[in-house]
Design a protein around this motif. Structure first.
Motif, PDB file in Angstrom:
ATOM      1  N   LEU A  26       0.614  -1.323  -0.421  1.00  0.00           N
ATOM      2  CA  LEU A  26       0.177  -0.111   0.277  1.00  0.00           C
ATOM      3  C   LEU A  26       1.050   1.731   0.202  1.00  0.00           C
ATOM      4  CD1 LEU A  26      -2.703  -1.050   2.880  1.00  0.00           C
ATOM      5  CD2 LEU A  26      -2.677  -0.975   0.379  1.00  0.00           C
ATOM      6  N   ASP A  27       0.636   2.129  -0.780  1.00  0.00           N
ATOM      7  CA  ASP A  27       0.795   3.206  -0.844  1.00  0.00           C
ATOM      8  C   ASP A  27       0.283   4.801   0.123  1.00  0.00           C
ATOM      9  OD1 ASP A  27       3.416   5.433  -0.917  1.00  0.00           O
ATOM     10  OD2 ASP A  27       3.200   5.764  -2.894  1.00  0.00           O
ATOM     11  N   GLN A 280       1.427  -2.434   8.818  1.00  0.00           N
ATOM     12  CA  GLN A 280       1.412  -1.417   7.735  1.00  0.00           C
ATOM     13  C   GLN A 280       1.611   0.204   8.500  1.00  0.00           C
ATOM     14  OE1 GLN A 280       1.628  -1.626   3.513  1.00  0.00           O
ATOM     15  NE2 GLN A 280       0.484  -3.645   3.734  1.00  0.00           N
ATOM     16  N   TYR A 281       0.611  -0.248   8.951  1.00  0.00           N
ATOM     17  CA  TYR A 281       0.341   1.672   9.946  1.00  0.00           C
ATOM     18  C   TYR A 281      -0.121   0.849  11.211  1.00  0.00           C
ATOM     19  CZ  TYR A 281      -4.116   2.817   7.489  1.00  0.00           C
ATOM     20  OH  TYR A 281      -5.640   3.182   7.334  1.00  0.00           O
ATOM     21  N   PHE A 294      -0.690   8.655  13.759  1.00  0.00           N
ATOM     22  CA  PHE A 294       0.032   7.429  13.098  1.00  0.00           C
ATOM     23  C   PHE A 294       0.632   7.095  12.896  1.00  0.00           C
ATOM     24  CE2 PHE A 294      -0.311  10.398  10.186  1.00  0.00           C
ATOM     25  CZ  PHE A 294       1.423  10.091   9.442  1.00  0.00           C
ATOM     26  N   ARG A 295       1.407   6.075  13.138  1.00  0.00           N
ATOM     27  CA  ARG A 295       2.793   5.000  13.262  1.00  0.00           C
ATOM     28  C   ARG A 295       2.683   4.305  12.021  1.00  0.00           C
ATOM     29  NH1 ARG A 295       3.906   3.080  19.201  1.00  0.00           N
ATOM     30  NH2 ARG A 295       4.085   4.826  20.674  1.00  0.00           N
ATOM     31  N   THR A 296       4.606   4.319  11.646  1.00  0.00           N
ATOM     32  CA  THR A 296       4.154   3.414  10.153  1.00  0.00           C
ATOM     33  C   THR A 296       4.969   2.516  10.653  1.00  0.00           C
ATOM     34  OG1 THR A 296       6.450   4.404   8.834  1.00  0.00           O
ATOM     35  CG2 THR A 296       3.576   5.113   8.631  1.00  0.00           C
ATOM     36  N   TYR A 297       5.278   1.005   9.290  1.00  0.00           N
ATOM     37  CA  TYR A 297       6.043   0.052   9.675  1.00  0.00           C
ATOM     38  C   TYR A 297       7.850   0.121  10.450  1.00  0.00           C
ATOM     39  CZ  TYR A 297       8.136  -4.875   9.580  1.00  0.00           C
ATOM     40  OH  TYR A 297       8.849  -5.850  10.115  1.00  0.00           O
ATOM     41  N   LEU A 323       1.865   8.830   4.137  1.00  0.00           N
ATOM     42  CA  LEU A 323       2.207   7.651   5.635  1.00  0.00           C
ATOM     43  C   LEU A 323       3.393   8.004   5.181  1.00  0.00           C
ATOM     44  CD1 LEU A 323      -0.998   8.175   5.674  1.00  0.00           C
ATOM     45  CD2 LEU A 323      -0.265   5.992   7.098  1.00  0.00           C
ATOM     46  N   SER A 324       4.001   7.263   4.274  1.00  0.00           N
ATOM     47  CA  SER A 324       5.512   7.445   3.901  1.00  0.00           C
ATOM     48  C   SER A 324       6.776   8.381   4.269  1.00  0.00           C
ATOM     49  CB  SER A 324       5.906   6.825   2.402  1.00  0.00           C
ATOM     50  OG  SER A 324       5.306   7.026   1.661  1.00  0.00           O
TER      51      SER A 324
END
Length: 331
Positions: A26-27, A280-281, A294-297, A323-324
């Motif tokens: 996902l992006d 992934q998040y 939020f946090r991402t991997y 998010l990236s």
């Protein structure tokens, strides 16, 4: 795979969190959608005008598909996978007698966020639509989904469309994972009546005195795998017994810690396609002062974004960034 949860602190502020566990890349981006924005449903039969502005995490797949979000009224929604149980309405009616608006399952989140301020409004609105299946370009399939919704009262509901109809269910535990259906998960909790946060006392078995090895023995039997039933039980147990929190930072911190208990590292869960299903998040939505955490991997630092003030009603969707990008900002 996904887990969703509600939390409420001692000041009455409500929060709604979820993990996004998925085996396809996902992006996602964080979007803001203005009040008055008009959009066309995926079946191209109706135009819908938003009553409320909202922000949500989604991905642009010819139109933005939202996985979760919160609106200015403190109403929130999230979609989770529901394989083997989701059963949608037909996108056509033979005689044209069914005049309900067709809304694709993958656009239910945006539909509800734009039009609802409360659980009661969402429940009423859902009874006026047909939930249909439309393929998404990420998986090339019709995603089997169910939904958890919550509002600023701290209450929540589960929405499931199965072969025997539409089910709009109160969610007394404020937790949702995946299949089986929600009533099954509630019944399954009865298998874990023995769990407790308190320490197990020693017992005498005849002449032998048995003592616990260490702290935590009260939770002996708490399932630790990543199946939906186990994640449901583990999250419900941890949420129920987590220490009460007072302010927003403390509550968000507690929420992330609870969801860490069901977050999936890469490589632990492999699909039959040989791909990794992982978290992934993870996101928490503030329903009292609408916004996202939020946090991402790849970045465990929490990014906080409040719902911006309204600019021009009816303007376009605005992306606040992928998010990236938070991963890149962290250096």
């Amino acid at each position: 795979m996904c887990t969703a949860i509600t939390l409420q602190n001692t000041q009455g502020a409500a929060f709604f969190g979820r993990t996004m566990d998925f085996s396809y890349p996902l992006d996602p981006e964080l979007y803001v959608v203005p009040r008055g924005f008009q959009w066309t449903n995926l079946l191209r039969t109706h135009q819908i005008r938003n009553r409320y502005r909202y922000m949500g995490i989604g991905q642009d797949l010819s139109s933005v598909i939202f996985a979760d979000g919160v609106n200015e009224a403190g109403f929130a929604a999230a979609a989770l996978y529901f394989p083997g149980y989701a059963d949608y309405d037909s996108d056509k009616t033979d005689d044209g007698a069914d005049t309900r608006v067709p809304v694709a399952a993958i656009e239910i989140v945006r539909f509800l966020l734009g039009l609802c301020a409360s659980l009661d409004q969402a429940a009423s609105l859902l009874r006026t639509v047909r939930i249909t299946g439309v393929e998404d370009s990420v998986t090339g399939t019709v995603a089997p989904l169910h939904w958890m919704i919550a509002d600023a009262s701290g209450n929540s509901m589960v929405i499931e469309k199965t072969a025997d109809g539409l089910h709009i269910l109160d969610n007394p535990v404020g937790v949702l994972t995946n299949s089986p259906d929600f009533p099954w998960h509630l019944t399954n909790l009865r298998n874990y009546l023995n769990l407790s946060p308190t320490q197990t006392k020693s017992q005498d078995w005849g002449p032998v005195n048995l003592t616990p090895f260490g702290q935590g023995a009260g939770a002996w039997g708490l399932p630790g795998d990543y199946t939906p039933p186990s994640r449901f039980v583990r999250t419900a147990f941890q949420k129920t017994h987590a220490a009460a929190t007072e302010g927003t930072p403390e509550t968000i911190n507690a929420g992330f810690h609870i969801l860490e208990g069901v977050s999936i590292p890469k490589g632990i869960v492999l699909t039959d396609r040989g791909t990794m299903d992982y978290t992934q998040y993870t996101a928490f939505m503030d329903l009292s002062q609408p916004g996202y955490y939020f946090r991402t991997y790849d970045n465990s630092r929490t990014t906080a974004v409040k719902l911006p003030d309204e600019n021009e009603p009816g303007a376009s969707i605005v992306s606040l960034g992928k998010l990236s990008s938070a991963d890149r900002d962290s250096g």
